[in-house]
Scaffold this active site. Structure first.
Site, PDB file in Angstrom:
ATOM      1  N   HIS A 147       6.259   2.651  -4.102  1.00  0.00           N
ATOM      2  CA  HIS A 147       4.868   2.209  -4.270  1.00  0.00           C
ATOM      3  C   HIS A 147       4.000   2.805  -3.176  1.00  0.00           C
ATOM      4  O   HIS A 147       4.459   3.026  -2.054  1.00  0.00           O
ATOM      5  CB  HIS A 147       4.756   0.682  -4.323  1.00  0.00           C
ATOM      6  CG  HIS A 147       5.239  -0.042  -3.092  1.00  0.00           C
ATOM      7  ND1 HIS A 147       4.422  -0.290  -2.014  1.00  0.00           N
ATOM      8  CD2 HIS A 147       6.441  -0.570  -2.780  1.00  0.00           C
ATOM      9  CE1 HIS A 147       5.110  -0.956  -1.095  1.00  0.00           C
ATOM     10  NE2 HIS A 147       6.344  -1.130  -1.525  1.00  0.00           N
ATOM     11  N   ASP A 195       0.816   1.494  -2.372  1.00  0.00           N
ATOM     12  CA  ASP A 195      -0.039   0.527  -1.677  1.00  0.00           C
ATOM     13  C   ASP A 195       0.731  -0.036  -0.477  1.00  0.00           C
ATOM     14  O   ASP A 195       1.965   0.043  -0.435  1.00  0.00           O
ATOM     15  CB  ASP A 195      -0.455  -0.609  -2.616  1.00  0.00           C
ATOM     16  CG  ASP A 195       0.728  -1.430  -3.105  1.00  0.00           C
ATOM     17  OD1 ASP A 195       1.675  -0.830  -3.649  1.00  0.00           O
ATOM     18  OD2 ASP A 195       0.737  -2.666  -2.915  1.00  0.00           O
ATOM     19  N   ASP A 244       7.417   1.287   4.575  1.00  0.00           N
ATOM     20  CA  ASP A 244       7.201   0.543   3.321  1.00  0.00           C
ATOM     21  C   ASP A 244       5.870   0.878   2.702  1.00  0.00           C
ATOM     22  O   ASP A 244       4.861   0.305   3.088  1.00  0.00           O
ATOM     23  CB  ASP A 244       7.326  -0.953   3.639  1.00  0.00           C
ATOM     24  CG  ASP A 244       7.190  -1.837   2.415  1.00  0.00           C
ATOM     25  OD1 ASP A 244       7.235  -1.316   1.298  1.00  0.00           O
ATOM     26  OD2 ASP A 244       7.025  -3.059   2.590  1.00  0.00           O
ATOM     27  N   GLU A 298       2.243  -3.091  -5.558  1.00  0.00           N
ATOM     28  CA  GLU A 298       3.494  -3.841  -5.363  1.00  0.00           C
ATOM     29  C   GLU A 298       3.320  -4.963  -4.349  1.00  0.00           C
ATOM     30  O   GLU A 298       3.785  -6.080  -4.556  1.00  0.00           O
ATOM     31  CB  GLU A 298       4.603  -2.888  -4.901  1.00  0.00           C
ATOM     32  CG  GLU A 298       6.003  -3.514  -4.969  1.00  0.00           C
ATOM     33  CD  GLU A 298       6.360  -4.399  -3.788  1.00  0.00           C
ATOM     34  OE1 GLU A 298       7.172  -5.334  -3.965  1.00  0.00           O
ATOM     35  OE2 GLU A 298       5.831  -4.194  -2.686  1.00  0.00           O
ATOM     36  N   GLU A 299       2.632  -4.661  -3.268  1.00  0.00           N
ATOM     37  CA  GLU A 299       2.508  -5.663  -2.202  1.00  0.00           C
ATOM     38  C   GLU A 299       1.651  -6.846  -2.632  1.00  0.00           C
ATOM     39  O   GLU A 299       1.669  -7.892  -1.991  1.00  0.00           O
ATOM     40  CB  GLU A 299       1.931  -5.034  -0.925  1.00  0.00           C
ATOM     41  CG  GLU A 299       2.734  -3.878  -0.360  1.00  0.00           C
ATOM     42  CD  GLU A 299       4.086  -4.286   0.222  1.00  0.00           C
ATOM     43  OE1 GLU A 299       4.492  -5.453   0.062  1.00  0.00           O
ATOM     44  OE2 GLU A 299       4.739  -3.410   0.813  1.00  0.00           O
ATOM     45  N   HIS A 323       5.701  -4.941   6.889  1.00  0.00           N
ATOM     46  CA  HIS A 323       4.738  -6.047   6.749  1.00  0.00           C
ATOM     47  C   HIS A 323       4.237  -6.564   8.102  1.00  0.00           C
ATOM     48  O   HIS A 323       3.244  -7.285   8.143  1.00  0.00           O
ATOM     49  CB  HIS A 323       5.290  -7.256   5.951  1.00  0.00           C
ATOM     50  CG  HIS A 323       5.674  -6.915   4.542  1.00  0.00           C
ATOM     51  ND1 HIS A 323       5.824  -7.871   3.567  1.00  0.00           N
ATOM     52  CD2 HIS A 323       5.920  -5.731   3.947  1.00  0.00           C
ATOM     53  CE1 HIS A 323       6.168  -7.280   2.420  1.00  0.00           C
ATOM     54  NE2 HIS A 323       6.234  -5.984   2.645  1.00  0.00           N
TER      55      HIS A 323
HETATM   56 ZN   LIG Z   1       7.744  -2.166  -0.336  1.00  0.00          ZN
END
Ligand SMILES: [Zn+2]
Length: 456
Positions: A93, A95, A126, A162-163, A428
């Site tokens: 992903h 985003d 990520d 996705e996030e 994150h």
């Molecule tokens: Zn991810």
């Protein structure tokens, strides 16, 4: 069965050759702050989708930007399979998570910078490195050049939200079902067990988020006049929340599923270091740490609505509300678990308080039966890329509900959950980073995986 046309050594050399270009493209992607959360400017997501599309076009893939309604842009790139060869879908992903408190970052989250062999920046791991692992593997085979020897059909699918919960994903998969249909699905959005130890992710916990509100009074009253005979809502909710665990910190809600995890030892000091638990603070729960994190339920209280301490009057407060997050063990069911939680909270209402439970959001847990030729092909690729170290099967305490969406849409495909993260990636969080040495191995393993899958 065709003979693999690339040796381990050839692929190793090819990845090493491609790596500087891959790193430069990763940095370019990581400078685009594409965040799909409500309240953010969404124009960077358009730029980041366009940047991914450009990378896929550069590989000669038939590329389109796809979206459902006012959902965020996904990118799909297709390369038909050579005759008789299988097709592999490569997911990532583009985003990223919001950056949170900027003061906790040691450098600009959207200006990637290398320190001690790690590349720091939001999305550097990520999941922009997931995108680039796919690109690197394809470039290793000369994808899109005159000497294109990619041994399988490829569909690259890079999602843009996705996030923020992948709201359009089921409809995207449905709308592009024929294009996306494949024999093997590689989801590069998880991580490895440790630096130097590769892993396949084979279980993920589910999630149920809910609110509980307690009401004890029609309105706030003087704490001197009424205190002593009147329960206050904060004490009441504190007692209610305390019923969710026993004295050991194990979840004390009857009816939630617990199972057992792979025989991996997660040393307590490593866990303490990775999470930053303060000295003297005990871990909660009993049993092996991997089971507490992957295969048993966990309950956390995320927030409480209550008067702020500054300026709080001497009053007994009438209502309080908490947000509770429950992680479900593989094998549990989100709807049944919500009903179980709701019944527990209603039954344990202290002092006859009025308790109202309401639902926020959920996702089922997932177990992947990781046996069969595609998993063997992946394990042998990982082992070769990590110089003989066998991959381990890991669980993830977090939830990636979209994996279930893929499994439902393509029930016959083998789903491989891989990724670039290591225990220090801080996805994150502030100071997210990518271990560059491990990233090279991830790219190499994926190239070897494509080669091995072609030979199935
Ligand atoms: Zn991810």
């Amino acid at each position: 069965m065709t003979t693999p046309s690339f040796s381990d050594e050839e692929l190793r050399t090819a990845i090493a050759r491609e790596l500087p270009g891959v790193r430069a493209d990763l940095e370019r992607l990581a400078r685009i702050p594409g965040i799909a959360f409500e309240g953010f400017d969404f124009t960077p997501l358009e730029r980041s989708a366009e940047a991914v599309a450009e990378l896929l076009r550069g590989l000669g893939l038939q590329t389109q930007i796809a979206r459902i309604g006012d959902g965020h842009p996904a990118v799909i790139g297709v390369k038909p399979a050579p005759p008789g060869a299988p097709t592999v879908l490569l997911y990532a992903h583009h985003d990223v998570q919001p950056v949170g408190d900027l003061s906790r970052w040691e450098s600009d989250p959207f200006e990637p910078v290398e320190r001690d062999g790690r590349l720091y920046g939001r999305g550097c791991a990520d999941d922009k490195a997931g995108i680039m692992a796919h690109v690197a593997a394809l470039r290793a085979f000369g994808c899109g050049t005159a000497d294109d020897r990619v041994p399988v059909g490829v569909v690259v699918f890079v999602e843009g939200e996705e996030e923020f919960g992948s709201a359009s994903l089921p409809d995207l998969l449905e709308a592009h079902k024929d294009t996306l249909s494949s024999d093997v699905i590689v989801i590069a959005d998880s991580g490895n067990w440790d630096i130097g130890v590769p892993a396949l992710t084979t279980s993920l916990r589910g999630i149920v988020n809910l609110f509980v509100e307690v009401k004890v009074l029609k309105q706030a009253v003087h704490s001197g006049m009424a205190g002593g005979a009147t329960p206050d809502a904060l004490m009441t909710i504190a007692r209610l929340l305390a019923t969710l665990h026993d004295d050991n910190g194990d979840v004390a809600v009857d009816g939630l599923v617990s199972t057992s995890a792979a025989p991996l030892d997660y040393p307590e000091d490593r866990f303490r270091e990775e999470t930053g638990i303060l000295d003297g603070v005990e871990l909660i729960g009993t049993g092996r740490i991997v089971e507490r994190l992957w295969t048993k339920p966990a309950i956390s209280v995320l927030a409480i609505d209550a008067p702020p301490t500054a300026g709080a009057p001497n009053a007994v407060i009438p209502t309080a509300k908490a947000k509770i997050s429950v992680r479900l063990a593989p094998g549990d069911d989100r709807r049944r678990a919500y009903a179980t939680l709701k019944a527990h909270l209603e039954k344990h209402a202290p002092w006859g308080a009025r308790v109202t439970v309401s639902f926020e959001h959920d996702g089922d847990p997932i177990v992947i039966e990781a046996t069969g030729p595609a998993y063997d092909a992946a394990r042998s690729a990982f082992k070769a890329a990590w110089d003989g170290t066998e991959p381990v099967d890991i669980g993830v305490g977090g939830s990636i509900p979209f994996i279930a969406t893929f499994k439902e849409a393509f029930p016959d495909a083998a789903v491989l959950v891989t990724g670039v993260e290591d225990p220090f990636s801080k996805a994150h969080g502030p100071n997210e980073s990518l271990h560059l040495g491990e990233f090279e191995k991830v790219c190499l393993a994926e190239a070897m995986l494509l080669r091995n899958v072609a030979a199935l």
